[in-house]
Design an enzyme around this catalytic site. Structure first.
Site, PDB file in Angstrom:
ATOM      1  CB  ALA A   1      -0.912  -0.005   1.218  1.00 12.21           C
TER       2      ALA A   1
ATOM      3  N   GLY B   1      -0.176  -5.198   0.802  1.00  9.03           N
ATOM      4  CA  GLY B   1      -1.371  -5.182  -0.034  1.00  9.03           C
ATOM      5  C   GLY B   1      -1.149  -5.801  -1.399  1.00  9.03           C
TER       6      GLY B   1
ATOM      7  CD  GLU C   1      -3.449  -7.748   2.761  1.00  3.92           C
ATOM      8  OE1 GLU C   1      -4.190  -8.074   3.706  1.00  3.92           O
ATOM      9  OE2 GLU C   1      -3.025  -6.584   2.588  1.00  3.92           O
TER      10      GLU C   1
ATOM     11  CD  GLU D   1       0.728  -6.103   5.732  1.00  2.00           C
ATOM     12  OE1 GLU D   1       0.085  -6.023   4.673  1.00  2.00           O
ATOM     13  OE2 GLU D   1       1.471  -7.072   6.010  1.00  2.00           O
TER      14      GLU D   1
END
Length: 260
Positions: free
Chosen positions: A66, A112, A115, A135
């Site tokens: 992200a 992300g 993911e 994270e």
């Protein structure tokens, strides 16, 4: 729609969605997630598109995570919104989509980005790929379904190890864990994705959608996956594709499926 952070291309019934922020290692900022929502919704609604390949521009990164700069100053409620909107508008749309989606993982797939790959139905990695969920090094946990989908793929113990250590896995390790389906050279990455998706697209489209729905039910809380399978199996009997498939099998000809 004209996208700022995506490149969309079609090759027959295959649609490419390329995340095009190479200078930022294709990080997922808010605008990119919004564009992905639009592109995916359009692809699933377009009868000319049979399936999707998602990849990142360049060879360094699929998606390196992200855009962390957008998290500065966000409180707990804002964090809930980020995760909720991301999951429902992008990641769940992929996972529950009616058409097959393949992730072609080139380089880093972190946070992300991993993911995003986890939400896809099939993952193919180039031999330079590195994957992880770092994270906890930021005081966070994965928020786009990573804790759930990684566990489903590699098991609880390995998921806990990867998430809590924040260690990256290389392509060979990811293949061993069951995180990816295939590992190929960088040059073979997109051809391999096209090869697999092209084979899938010779099958009955409505049956593919039913298969995705039934398989997803295996990991959906409070849903009887066997009951979903029975329902989807029975639904297939009411399709023209079923009639075509059986007739072609008995007549020893190649079926022509129309998704009806």
């Amino acid at each position: 729609m004209e996208f700022q952070n995506l490149l969309i291309g079609n090759k027959g019934r295959i649609q490419y969605i390329i995340i095009n922020r190479e200078s930022k290692l294709n990080a997922l900022n808010k605008q990119t997630l919004q564009e992905l929502h639009t592109a995916l919704t359009d692809a699933f609604g377009n009868a000319q598109v049979g399936g999707v390949i998602i990849t990142g521009a360049g060879t360094k990164a699929f998606v390196a995570g992200a855009d962390i700069a957008e998290f500065v100053g966000v409180d707990a409620e804002g964090g809930r919104t980020i995760a909720q909107e991301g999951q429902t508008q992008v990641f769940d749309i992929i996972a529950n989509g009616s058409k097959p989606v393949i992730a072609a993982i080139n380089g880093f797939a972190l946070g992300g980005g991993l993911e995003l790959a986890l939400a896809c139905h099939i993952r193919i990695a180039s031999d330079n790929a590195k994957m992880g969920l770092p994270e906890v090094t930021l005081g966070l946990i994965p928020g786009y379904g990573g804790t759930q989908r990684l566990t489903q793929l590699v098991g609880r113990g390995k998921a806990l190890e990867m998430i809590m250590t924040a260690d990256m896995a290389n392509a060979a390790q990811a293949l061993q864990f069951g995180l990816v389906n295939h590992v190929v050279t960088q040059e073979e990455l997109l051809p391999k994705a096209e090869e697999i998706l092209s084979k899938i697209l010779t099958r009955a489209p409505l049956a593919l959608a039913s298969a995705i729905k039934a398989i997803n039910a295996a990991n959906t809380e409070c849903v009887n996956g066997y009951a979903v399978e029975i329902a989807e199996f029975s639904n297939c009997f009411g399709t023209e594709d079923f009639t075509e498939g059986v007739a072609a099998f008995l007549g020893k000809t190649k079926p022509v499926f129309e998704g009806k």
